[in-house]
Write a protein that holds these residues in place. Sequence first.
Motif, PDB file in Angstrom:
ATOM      1  N   GLU A  81      13.569 -15.325  -9.550  1.00 48.07           N
ATOM      2  CA  GLU A  81      12.629 -14.656  -8.670  1.00 48.07           C
ATOM      3  C   GLU A  81      11.709 -13.776  -9.537  1.00 48.07           C
ATOM      4  O   GLU A  81      12.169 -13.184 -10.508  1.00 48.07           O
ATOM      5  N   PRO A  82      10.413 -13.717  -9.207  1.00 47.89           N
ATOM      6  CA  PRO A  82       9.540 -12.849 -10.007  1.00 47.89           C
ATOM      7  C   PRO A  82       9.786 -11.374  -9.667  1.00 47.89           C
ATOM      8  O   PRO A  82       9.459 -10.919  -8.579  1.00 47.89           O
ATOM      9  N   LEU A  83      10.405 -10.668 -10.580  1.00 44.45           N
ATOM     10  CA  LEU A  83      10.727  -9.256 -10.354  1.00 44.45           C
ATOM     11  C   LEU A  83      10.012  -8.379 -11.374  1.00 44.45           C
ATOM     12  O   LEU A  83       9.514  -8.854 -12.392  1.00 44.45           O
ATOM     13  N   LEU A  84       9.993  -7.104 -11.055  1.00 42.07           N
ATOM     14  CA  LEU A  84       9.384  -6.137 -11.963  1.00 42.07           C
ATOM     15  C   LEU A  84      10.293  -4.919 -12.048  1.00 42.07           C
ATOM     16  O   LEU A  84      10.722  -4.377 -11.029  1.00 42.07           O
ATOM     17  N   ALA A  85      10.602  -4.509 -13.273  1.00 43.33           N
ATOM     18  CA  ALA A  85      11.356  -3.273 -13.469  1.00 43.33           C
ATOM     19  C   ALA A  85      10.458  -2.301 -14.225  1.00 43.33           C
ATOM     20  O   ALA A  85       9.814  -2.680 -15.195  1.00 43.33           O
ATOM     21  N   ILE A  86      10.394  -1.085 -13.740  1.00 46.87           N
ATOM     22  CA  ILE A  86       9.537  -0.095 -14.417  1.00 46.87           C
ATOM     23  C   ILE A  86      10.351   1.140 -14.789  1.00 46.87           C
ATOM     24  O   ILE A  86      11.360   1.458 -14.151  1.00 46.87           O
ATOM     25  N   LEU A  87       9.885   1.791 -15.826  1.00 53.31           N
ATOM     26  CA  LEU A  87      10.455   3.086 -16.202  1.00 53.31           C
ATOM     27  C   LEU A  87       9.694   4.140 -15.394  1.00 53.31           C
ATOM     28  O   LEU A  87       8.475   4.259 -15.524  1.00 53.31           O
ATOM     29  N   PRO A  88      10.392   4.887 -14.535  1.00 51.51           N
ATOM     30  CA  PRO A  88       9.670   5.826 -13.658  1.00 51.51           C
ATOM     31  C   PRO A  88       8.774   6.795 -14.429  1.00 51.51           C
ATOM     32  O   PRO A  88       7.641   7.058 -14.024  1.00 51.51           O
ATOM     33  N   GLY A  89       9.281   7.311 -15.562  1.00 53.62           N
ATOM     34  CA  GLY A  89       8.505   8.286 -16.328  1.00 53.62           C
ATOM     35  C   GLY A  89       7.181   7.720 -16.803  1.00 53.62           C
ATOM     36  O   GLY A  89       6.134   8.367 -16.697  1.00 53.62           O
ATOM     37  N   VAL A  90       7.233   6.492 -17.300  1.00 48.94           N
ATOM     38  CA  VAL A  90       6.021   5.857 -17.825  1.00 48.94           C
ATOM     39  C   VAL A  90       5.029   5.600 -16.692  1.00 48.94           C
ATOM     40  O   VAL A  90       3.832   5.892 -16.816  1.00 48.94           O
ATOM     41  N   ALA A  91       5.551   5.106 -15.571  1.00 49.99           N
ATOM     42  CA  ALA A  91       4.673   4.810 -14.435  1.00 49.99           C
ATOM     43  C   ALA A  91       4.066   6.097 -13.875  1.00 49.99           C
ATOM     44  O   ALA A  91       2.897   6.119 -13.474  1.00 49.99           O
ATOM     45  N   LEU A  92       4.868   7.172 -13.875  1.00 43.61           N
ATOM     46  CA  LEU A  92       4.345   8.463 -13.400  1.00 43.61           C
ATOM     47  C   LEU A  92       3.205   8.932 -14.291  1.00 43.61           C
ATOM     48  O   LEU A  92       2.191   9.451 -13.812  1.00 43.61           O
ATOM     49  N   GLN A  93       3.371   8.750 -15.597  1.00 46.06           N
ATOM     50  CA  GLN A  93       2.304   9.128 -16.534  1.00 46.06           C
ATOM     51  C   GLN A  93       1.032   8.342 -16.244  1.00 46.06           C
ATOM     52  O   GLN A  93      -0.069   8.892 -16.247  1.00 46.06           O
ATOM     53  N   GLU A  94       1.235   7.031 -15.976  1.00 47.33           N
ATOM     54  CA  GLU A  94       0.088   6.169 -15.671  1.00 47.33           C
ATOM     55  C   GLU A  94      -0.633   6.663 -14.421  1.00 47.33           C
ATOM     56  O   GLU A  94      -1.859   6.767 -14.384  1.00 47.33           O
ATOM     57  N   LEU A  95       0.177   7.004 -13.411  1.00 48.63           N
ATOM     58  CA  LEU A  95      -0.381   7.454 -12.138  1.00 48.63           C
ATOM     59  C   LEU A  95      -1.091   8.790 -12.315  1.00 48.63           C
ATOM     60  O   LEU A  95      -2.164   9.027 -11.781  1.00 48.63           O
ATOM     61  N   TRP A  96      -0.478   9.676 -13.119  1.00 50.16           N
ATOM     62  CA  TRP A  96      -1.084  10.994 -13.358  1.00 50.16           C
ATOM     63  C   TRP A  96      -2.435  10.839 -14.047  1.00 50.16           C
ATOM     64  O   TRP A  96      -3.356  11.612 -13.807  1.00 50.16           O
ATOM     65  N   GLY A  97      -2.504   9.819 -14.888  1.00 45.54           N
ATOM     66  CA  GLY A  97      -3.774   9.546 -15.560  1.00 45.54           C
ATOM     67  C   GLY A  97      -4.898   9.299 -14.556  1.00 45.54           C
ATOM     68  O   GLY A  97      -6.062   9.599 -14.815  1.00 45.54           O
ATOM     69  N   ILE A  98      -4.523   8.775 -13.378  1.00 39.47           N
ATOM     70  CA  ILE A  98      -5.525   8.490 -12.353  1.00 39.47           C
ATOM     71  C   ILE A  98      -5.865   9.742 -11.561  1.00 39.47           C
ATOM     72  O   ILE A  98      -7.016  10.121 -11.401  1.00 39.47           O
ATOM     73  N   VAL A  99      -4.804  10.460 -11.093  1.00 41.49           N
ATOM     74  CA  VAL A  99      -5.072  11.641 -10.268  1.00 41.49           C
ATOM     75  C   VAL A  99      -5.479  12.840 -11.125  1.00 41.49           C
ATOM     76  O   VAL A  99      -5.966  13.838 -10.611  1.00 41.49           O
ATOM     77  N   GLY A 100      -5.292  12.725 -12.438  1.00 44.28           N
ATOM     78  CA  GLY A 100      -5.572  13.845 -13.331  1.00 44.28           C
ATOM     79  C   GLY A 100      -7.030  14.251 -13.399  1.00 44.28           C
ATOM     80  O   GLY A 100      -7.340  15.351 -13.845  1.00 44.28           O
ATOM     81  N   ILE A 101      -7.920  13.371 -12.927  1.00 44.67           N
ATOM     82  CA  ILE A 101      -9.355  13.700 -12.982  1.00 44.67           C
ATOM     83  C   ILE A 101      -9.654  14.918 -12.119  1.00 44.67           C
ATOM     84  O   ILE A 101     -10.427  15.787 -12.497  1.00 44.67           O
ATOM     85  N   ALA A 102      -8.970  15.000 -10.976  1.00 47.71           N
ATOM     86  CA  ALA A 102      -9.194  16.127 -10.065  1.00 47.71           C
ATOM     87  C   ALA A 102      -8.805  17.440 -10.728  1.00 47.71           C
ATOM     88  O   ALA A 102      -9.498  18.441 -10.587  1.00 47.71           O
ATOM     89  N   GLU A 103      -7.700  17.406 -11.465  1.00 43.93           N
ATOM     90  CA  GLU A 103      -7.250  18.651 -12.113  1.00 43.93           C
ATOM     91  C   GLU A 103      -8.268  19.088 -13.151  1.00 43.93           C
ATOM     92  O   GLU A 103      -8.542  20.273 -13.305  1.00 43.93           O
ATOM     93  N   THR A 104      -8.869  18.117 -13.851  1.00 43.00           N
ATOM     94  CA  THR A 104      -9.874  18.469 -14.854  1.00 43.00           C
ATOM     95  C   THR A 104     -11.072  19.126 -14.182  1.00 43.00           C
ATOM     96  O   THR A 104     -11.616  20.109 -14.687  1.00 43.00           O
ATOM     97  N   ALA A 105     -11.445  18.593 -13.019  1.00 42.37           N
ATOM     98  CA  ALA A 105     -12.572  19.169 -12.286  1.00 42.37           C
ATOM     99  C   ALA A 105     -12.266  20.605 -11.882  1.00 42.37           C
ATOM    100  O   ALA A 105     -13.095  21.500 -12.039  1.00 42.37           O
ATOM    101  N   LEU A 106     -11.034  20.822 -11.411  1.00 44.97           N
ATOM    102  CA  LEU A 106     -10.604  22.163 -10.995  1.00 44.97           C
ATOM    103  C   LEU A 106     -10.669  23.131 -12.170  1.00 44.97           C
ATOM    104  O   LEU A 106     -11.141  24.262 -12.051  1.00 44.97           O
ATOM    105  N   LEU A 107     -10.216  22.643 -13.302  1.00 45.05           N
ATOM    106  CA  LEU A 107     -10.215  23.464 -14.511  1.00 45.05           C
ATOM    107  C   LEU A 107     -11.643  23.806 -14.912  1.00 45.05           C
ATOM    108  O   LEU A 107     -11.939  24.938 -15.296  1.00 45.05           O
ATOM    109  N   ALA A 108     -12.524  22.816 -14.776  1.00 42.27           N
ATOM    110  CA  ALA A 108     -13.927  23.041 -15.149  1.00 42.27           C
ATOM    111  C   ALA A 108     -14.542  24.118 -14.260  1.00 42.27           C
ATOM    112  O   ALA A 108     -15.265  24.992 -14.730  1.00 42.27           O
ATOM    113  N   VAL A 109     -14.207  24.067 -12.958  1.00 42.20           N
ATOM    114  CA  VAL A 109     -14.759  25.059 -12.028  1.00 42.20           C
ATOM    115  C   VAL A 109     -14.280  26.454 -12.407  1.00 42.20           C
ATOM    116  O   VAL A 109     -15.065  27.412 -12.470  1.00 42.20           O
ATOM    117  N   SER A 110     -12.988  26.588 -12.710  1.00 46.09           N
ATOM    118  CA  SER A 110     -12.497  27.926 -13.031  1.00 46.09           C
ATOM    119  C   SER A 110     -13.032  28.390 -14.383  1.00 46.09           C
ATOM    120  O   SER A 110     -13.209  29.591 -14.595  1.00 46.09           O
TER     121      SER A 110
END
Lengths: 210, 416
Positions: free
Chosen positions: B262-291
């Motif tokens: 069966e085609p399965l996928l196993a991921i390391l949660p930490g690595v995937a979280l880092q990947e995801l943070w890379g996407i949502v992290g743009i907002a934090e940069t904007a917040l930092l820029a404002v402050s």
Amino acid sequence: MLAVPDLTVAKGEAVLLLGESGSGKSTLLSLICGTILPDRGAVNIAGTDISELSGGARDRFRAEQIGVIFQQFNLLPFGSVADNILLPLRFAPERRKRAGHAATEVVRLCAALGLPSSVVGVRANALSVGQQQRVAVARALIGQPPLIVADEPTSALDANSQAAFLDLLFAQTEAHKTSLLMVSHDPRLGERFDRILRMEDIAQIERAAA
Amino acid sequence: MILRLAIASLFARALTVGMTVLAIALSVALFLGVEKVRTGAKASFADTISGTDLIVGARSGSVQLLLYSVFRIGNATNNVTWESYQDIATRPEVDWMVPISLGDSHRQFRVMGTTPAFFEHYRYRQGRSLEVSEGVIMDDLFDTVIGADVAATLGYGVDDPIVVAHGLASFTEHRDQPFRVSGILEKTGTPVDRTVIVSMEAIEAIHVDWKSGAQVPGQATPVDVIRQMDLTPAAVTAALVGVESPLQTFALQRAINEYPQEPLLAILPGVALQELWGIVGIAETALLAVSAMVVVTALIGMMATIFSSLNERRREMAIFRAMGARPLTILGMLVLEAMVMAAAGALLGLALLYIGLAIVQPIVDSAFGLWLPIDAPTAREAWVMLAVIAAGAIVSFVPAFRAYRLSVADGMMVKT
């Protein structure tokens, strides 16, 4: 334009320069102190032609060689009396050496000028005008510069205080053979000085049509 | 002595200087606060799931798998068959394996089917485990444990009935088989707070009369009959896996990814979280820029204050000049003064930050599940403060240069 053909103050001499306001007194004092330069001619103080010096060197020279007393608002109001008296030494290492132990010298000068020793640590703006002027004298005298330039130092004082102030000033300048050039519009002060000059006798003013 | 006089001069103008310092302090506190929230959010985010070595699902993208299995966002494209699940669970490297079954919802909250082992193995924020604040973990087929947000939003208490809807945002409900709230979990700050947890068997039970996503007309198996049935699931949506030894993680991951049946996928949660943070992290940069802009504004305010003080301080500068100070010294004094103000602002800002943190920390933790640690200032914070002082020095050059020109022009006589 201010033209001063010749003005000489000998060492240890006390000269009163009389002049009304607008007679070029301030400009002349600035020339002597080296904050402005003459277009032509020379300004010699203690053997140095300061018009030949660079701006920074003139400032340093002023700090080393000239004690300045203004008519009022002499002191940094937020500094203590000691801060104010020691201020010129900050810019004049030679003069600091001449002053010896600075804190002791401050107390000695204050005593000589009739200021109680308790006043040393007090903020300058807490003093009376008369006391402030004496602190200004102490500041001009510290480290014994060869020349004291005073610009109407008595104008803010009443007649009695004026006399007492001049007594103290002369006692100090005579003790150290200091030359004194005082500018005033008040001829009554003249009797105590070696020489009295009038601005209109020594200088010509040409004003550009305004 | 010059520094002392500069400070004395600042004290003499205590009100305006105080306001300026306060403005800088607030901006620095804001900046450092945003920084704290940012790192706290990042840490909280990374702490959403811990103690789990691998997440297994049908083959898709690692971020997608993480999103639906941990954050309950989006949907699985496919399921993992029970056979594959069993196959992996019995591998020697696997210490424990917890199945997750998703697809139903209750109001706006996702329903997750799992086993009691979930409560044993799910960890968040550096190894904390789930705790029940009220009631108990489910022990009956139709028991459910709900997250803190579910309970708070819908006002549920222990023993309240719940009807689960089929699918997400659906009007078809599994009315025949109502659930009972057996326990409410403590606030965790993770997606578990927004989850209705039921047993794997319960997921099967409510779908007994359903085929291909629709209720079979006229068929309504009584609850008593359902209880007698074999409720082994046919498939799971995803599974959390713990390995015997961390060294085996990668080997197991590869084995699962290459699982032939069966085609399965196993991921390391930490690595995937880092990947995801890379996407949502743009907002934090904007917040930092404002402050950061707020800090710049405060510094420009300081520049204006110094500018407006210049005129009344010409006398003071003339005295310095008469005493032999060079115009450059005057310039230096004003820059020094600005640096003292900026430094005072930065330090006060740091103090405000810690006072604010001490007050806000428990509130933010219980309301948002965001843990803001109160640590000693880091090197990064020290750099921020140094940068503020340096920036203060730089902006002060503008008024200081004007003071320089004034003191050259005035000399020791102020022409007023």
